[in-house]
Motif scaffolding. Sequence first.
Motif, PDB file in Angstrom:
ATOM      1  N   PRO A 175       0.845  -1.148  -0.014  1.00 59.64           N
ATOM      2  CA  PRO A 175       0.020   0.094  -0.108  1.00 59.64           C
ATOM      3  C   PRO A 175       0.809   1.088   0.044  1.00 59.64           C
ATOM      4  CG  PRO A 175      -0.006  -1.131   2.198  1.00 59.64           C
ATOM      5  CD  PRO A 175       0.673  -1.903   1.213  1.00 59.64           C
ATOM      6  N   PRO A 176       0.225   2.616  -0.428  1.00 60.63           N
ATOM      7  CA  PRO A 176       1.112   3.517  -0.388  1.00 60.63           C
ATOM      8  C   PRO A 176       1.684   3.996   0.840  1.00 60.63           C
ATOM      9  CG  PRO A 176      -0.984   3.752  -1.613  1.00 60.63           C
ATOM     10  CD  PRO A 176      -0.990   2.370  -0.965  1.00 60.63           C
ATOM     11  N   VAL A 177       0.636   3.711   2.182  1.00 57.73           N
ATOM     12  CA  VAL A 177       1.314   4.044   3.464  1.00 57.73           C
ATOM     13  C   VAL A 177       1.335   2.858   4.338  1.00 57.73           C
ATOM     14  CG1 VAL A 177       1.193   5.947   5.163  1.00 57.73           C
ATOM     15  CG2 VAL A 177       0.528   6.404   2.861  1.00 57.73           C
ATOM     16  N   PRO A 178       2.295   2.141   4.217  1.00 55.87           N
ATOM     17  CA  PRO A 178       2.279   0.812   5.303  1.00 55.87           C
ATOM     18  C   PRO A 178       1.976   1.309   6.883  1.00 55.87           C
ATOM     19  CG  PRO A 178       4.132   0.677   3.686  1.00 55.87           C
ATOM     20  CD  PRO A 178       3.619   2.181   3.726  1.00 55.87           C
ATOM     21  N   LEU A 179       1.346   0.607   7.331  1.00 50.40           N
ATOM     22  CA  LEU A 179       1.273   0.908   8.886  1.00 50.40           C
ATOM     23  C   LEU A 179       2.115  -0.133   9.951  1.00 50.40           C
ATOM     24  CD1 LEU A 179      -2.622   1.963   8.811  1.00 50.40           C
ATOM     25  CD2 LEU A 179      -0.892   3.394   9.072  1.00 50.40           C
ATOM     26  N   TYR A 180       3.241  -0.202   9.382  1.00 54.89           N
ATOM     27  CA  TYR A 180       4.170  -1.144  10.198  1.00 54.89           C
ATOM     28  C   TYR A 180       5.502  -0.462  10.121  1.00 54.89           C
ATOM     29  CZ  TYR A 180       0.355  -4.516   9.366  1.00 54.89           C
ATOM     30  OH  TYR A 180      -0.698  -5.262   9.432  1.00 54.89           O
ATOM     31  N   GLU A 181       5.852  -0.350  11.505  1.00 53.96           N
ATOM     32  CA  GLU A 181       7.304   0.065  11.782  1.00 53.96           C
ATOM     33  C   GLU A 181       8.325  -0.203  10.841  1.00 53.96           C
ATOM     34  OE1 GLU A 181      10.834   0.531  15.077  1.00 53.96           O
ATOM     35  OE2 GLU A 181       8.685  -0.306  15.860  1.00 53.96           O
ATOM     36  N   SER A 182       8.481  -1.557  10.679  1.00 53.93           N
ATOM     37  CA  SER A 182       9.712  -2.219  10.263  1.00 53.93           C
ATOM     38  C   SER A 182       9.695  -1.923   8.780  1.00 53.93           C
ATOM     39  CB  SER A 182       9.509  -3.815  10.114  1.00 53.93           C
ATOM     40  OG  SER A 182       8.066  -4.339   9.533  1.00 53.93           O
ATOM     41  N   LYS A 183       8.447  -1.468   8.176  1.00 55.75           N
ATOM     42  CA  LYS A 183       8.794  -0.806   6.578  1.00 55.75           C
ATOM     43  C   LYS A 183       9.459   0.292   6.548  1.00 55.75           C
ATOM     44  CE  LYS A 183       5.803  -4.009   4.847  1.00 55.75           C
ATOM     45  NZ  LYS A 183       6.454  -4.800   3.785  1.00 55.75           N
ATOM     46  N   TYR A 184       9.728   0.958   7.621  1.00 52.31           N
ATOM     47  CA  TYR A 184      10.327   2.224   7.731  1.00 52.31           C
ATOM     48  C   TYR A 184      11.802   2.157   8.389  1.00 52.31           C
ATOM     49  CZ  TYR A 184       5.724   3.916   6.730  1.00 52.31           C
ATOM     50  OH  TYR A 184       4.607   3.942   6.067  1.00 52.31           O
ATOM     51  N   ARG A 185      12.245   0.885   8.695  1.00 50.01           N
ATOM     52  CA  ARG A 185      13.502   0.612   9.234  1.00 50.01           C
ATOM     53  C   ARG A 185      14.349  -0.252   8.459  1.00 50.01           C
ATOM     54  NH1 ARG A 185      12.980   1.378  14.815  1.00 50.01           N
ATOM     55  NH2 ARG A 185      15.364   1.431  14.804  1.00 50.01           N
ATOM     56  N   PRO A 186      15.092   0.284   7.458  1.00 54.28           N
ATOM     57  CA  PRO A 186      15.768  -0.579   6.621  1.00 54.28           C
ATOM     58  C   PRO A 186      17.091  -1.023   7.143  1.00 54.28           C
ATOM     59  CG  PRO A 186      15.941   1.712   5.916  1.00 54.28           C
ATOM     60  CD  PRO A 186      14.791   1.740   6.998  1.00 54.28           C
ATOM     61  N   ASP A 187      17.300  -0.609   8.350  1.00 57.68           N
ATOM     62  CA  ASP A 187      18.572  -0.971   9.005  1.00 57.68           C
ATOM     63  C   ASP A 187      18.329  -2.054   9.952  1.00 57.68           C
ATOM     64  OD1 ASP A 187      16.942   0.991  10.276  1.00 57.68           O
ATOM     65  OD2 ASP A 187      18.753   1.553  11.580  1.00 57.68           O
ATOM     66  N   HIS A 188      17.125  -2.419  10.365  1.00 57.19           N
ATOM     67  CA  HIS A 188      16.604  -3.274  11.208  1.00 57.19           C
ATOM     68  C   HIS A 188      15.879  -4.480  10.433  1.00 57.19           C
ATOM     69  CE1 HIS A 188      17.915  -0.364  13.864  1.00 57.19           C
ATOM     70  NE2 HIS A 188      17.895  -1.135  14.915  1.00 57.19           N
ATOM     71  N   SER A 189      15.860  -5.725  10.909  1.00 61.50           N
ATOM     72  CA  SER A 189      15.379  -6.841  10.261  1.00 61.50           C
ATOM     73  C   SER A 189      13.857  -6.695  10.930  1.00 61.50           C
ATOM     74  CB  SER A 189      15.893  -8.093  10.576  1.00 61.50           C
ATOM     75  OG  SER A 189      15.764  -8.480  11.777  1.00 61.50           O
ATOM     76  N   TRP A 190      12.956  -7.283  10.131  1.00 64.62           N
ATOM     77  CA  TRP A 190      11.496  -7.385  10.634  1.00 64.62           C
ATOM     78  C   TRP A 190      11.391  -8.203  12.166  1.00 64.62           C
ATOM     79  CZ3 TRP A 190       8.442 -11.436  12.219  1.00 64.62           C
ATOM     80  CH2 TRP A 190       7.231 -11.186  12.190  1.00 64.62           C
ATOM     81  N   ASN A 191      12.326  -9.264  12.005  1.00 63.54           N
ATOM     82  CA  ASN A 191      12.185 -10.022  13.391  1.00 63.54           C
ATOM     83  C   ASN A 191      12.721  -9.427  14.498  1.00 63.54           C
ATOM     84  OD1 ASN A 191      11.784 -13.138  14.409  1.00 63.54           O
ATOM     85  ND2 ASN A 191      14.132 -12.659  14.716  1.00 63.54           N
ATOM     86  N   ASP A 192      13.912  -8.806  14.243  1.00 63.61           N
ATOM     87  CA  ASP A 192      14.402  -7.891  15.408  1.00 63.61           C
ATOM     88  C   ASP A 192      13.324  -6.862  16.034  1.00 63.61           C
ATOM     89  OD1 ASP A 192      16.697  -9.177  15.323  1.00 63.61           O
ATOM     90  OD2 ASP A 192      17.956  -7.582  14.079  1.00 63.61           O
ATOM     91  N   VAL A 193      12.855  -6.114  14.797  1.00 70.80           N
ATOM     92  CA  VAL A 193      11.902  -5.193  15.316  1.00 70.80           C
ATOM     93  C   VAL A 193      10.673  -5.732  16.095  1.00 70.80           C
ATOM     94  CG1 VAL A 193      10.126  -3.616  14.648  1.00 70.80           C
ATOM     95  CG2 VAL A 193      12.264  -3.418  13.539  1.00 70.80           C
ATOM     96  N   ASN A 194      10.202  -6.674  15.536  1.00 71.50           N
ATOM     97  CA  ASN A 194       9.019  -7.426  16.135  1.00 71.50           C
ATOM     98  C   ASN A 194       9.257  -8.205  17.524  1.00 71.50           C
ATOM     99  OD1 ASN A 194       6.281  -7.089  14.631  1.00 71.50           O
ATOM    100  ND2 ASN A 194       7.970  -7.064  13.299  1.00 71.50           N
ATOM    101  N   LEU A 195      10.610  -8.667  17.511  1.00 65.88           N
ATOM    102  CA  LEU A 195      10.815  -9.477  19.094  1.00 65.88           C
ATOM    103  C   LEU A 195      11.310  -8.517  20.018  1.00 65.88           C
ATOM    104  CD1 LEU A 195      11.673 -11.755  20.371  1.00 65.88           C
ATOM    105  CD2 LEU A 195      14.024 -11.724  19.523  1.00 65.88           C
ATOM    106  N   ASP A 196      11.592  -7.402  19.669  1.00 68.08           N
ATOM    107  CA  ASP A 196      11.797  -6.217  20.696  1.00 68.08           C
ATOM    108  C   ASP A 196      10.507  -5.890  21.195  1.00 68.08           C
ATOM    109  OD1 ASP A 196      13.964  -4.807  22.117  1.00 68.08           O
ATOM    110  OD2 ASP A 196      13.094  -2.944  21.193  1.00 68.08           O
ATOM    111  N   LEU A 197       9.599  -5.453  20.379  1.00 67.20           N
ATOM    112  CA  LEU A 197       8.291  -5.087  20.623  1.00 67.20           C
ATOM    113  C   LEU A 197       7.518  -6.078  21.566  1.00 67.20           C
ATOM    114  CD1 LEU A 197       7.367  -3.295  17.293  1.00 67.20           C
ATOM    115  CD2 LEU A 197       7.310  -2.390  19.740  1.00 67.20           C
TER     116      LEU A 197
END
Length: 226
Positions: A103-125
Motif C-alpha cells: 500500500p502507499p502508506v504501510p502501517l508497520y514500523e519495520s517498513k520504515y526501518r531498512p537498517d533493522h530486520s523485521w524479526n528484530d523489530v517485532n521481537l523487541d516489541l
Amino acid sequence: MATTPTDPMDDIDEDAAARGAVYATLAKAFEYPEESFHSAAADGTLEADLRACLDRTGLNVAVPSLTTDDDYKTLAARYNDIFELGYSEYTDRTDGSLEAEGPPVPLYESKYRPDHSWNDVNLDLSRAYSHYGLEIDQDERDNHDALTYELEFAGYLARREAAVGEDAAIARLDFHDRHLGHAAAGVADRLADEPGTDIYGGFGELLEAFVRADRNDLADRLEDRR
C-alpha cells in the motif's frame, strides 16, 4: 491489545492522562474506520475532543483540520486505498511475471526501518509488551510493529505514568527512541507525499507533531534519569 488488570487511577496526573487519551484516539484513527469514528469525524466532535485533550497537556501542538465531508463508504474506501491495498501488474504475461507493491502508506514500523530486520523489530516489541503483562488480541492478531499497537502501548504508558509515576515515563521515552518515533515519522512522511488523503493527511500531521512533542518534553524532564 489486551491488558492485565486495570491501571490504578488514584492521584491522577491530568497531563499524562490527557496524553494517554490522545494516543488512544490516534490508535483508533489508524484502524479501519468504524461508523462511530466516521460520525465523530464528520460532525466535528472528534476534532473538538482532541483539541480539549491537547489543551490539558503541557504540549504546544497545533491541531490540523480533522473533519471530513466523506460519507462512511467513501471514508472506508479511502482508508483501504491509502493503507491496505497494494498495486500489482503483470510485467510479462508469457511467463506470469508479476510486479507487486504494498500500500502507499504501510502501517508497520519495520517498513520504515531498512537498517533493522523485521524479526528484530517485532521481537523487541514483543518483549516490551510482555514486560507490562500485555499481549496481542488473539481475535484480531497482527504483527507487533503495527502502528495501532505501538500507539496503544504509548497510551498505556502515559496512563500508567498518570497513575503510578515516573518509571512509566522513562519507559515511554525509551519506546519513542527505539520504536514509535520511527514509525510515526515514516507514516507522516508517506502521507504528506500521497494525494487525496483527506482527514488522514491531518492525522499524519498530528501523529508526527504529537509524538515528537511528547518525546522531546519527556527528554527535557527525564534525560538525566534514564
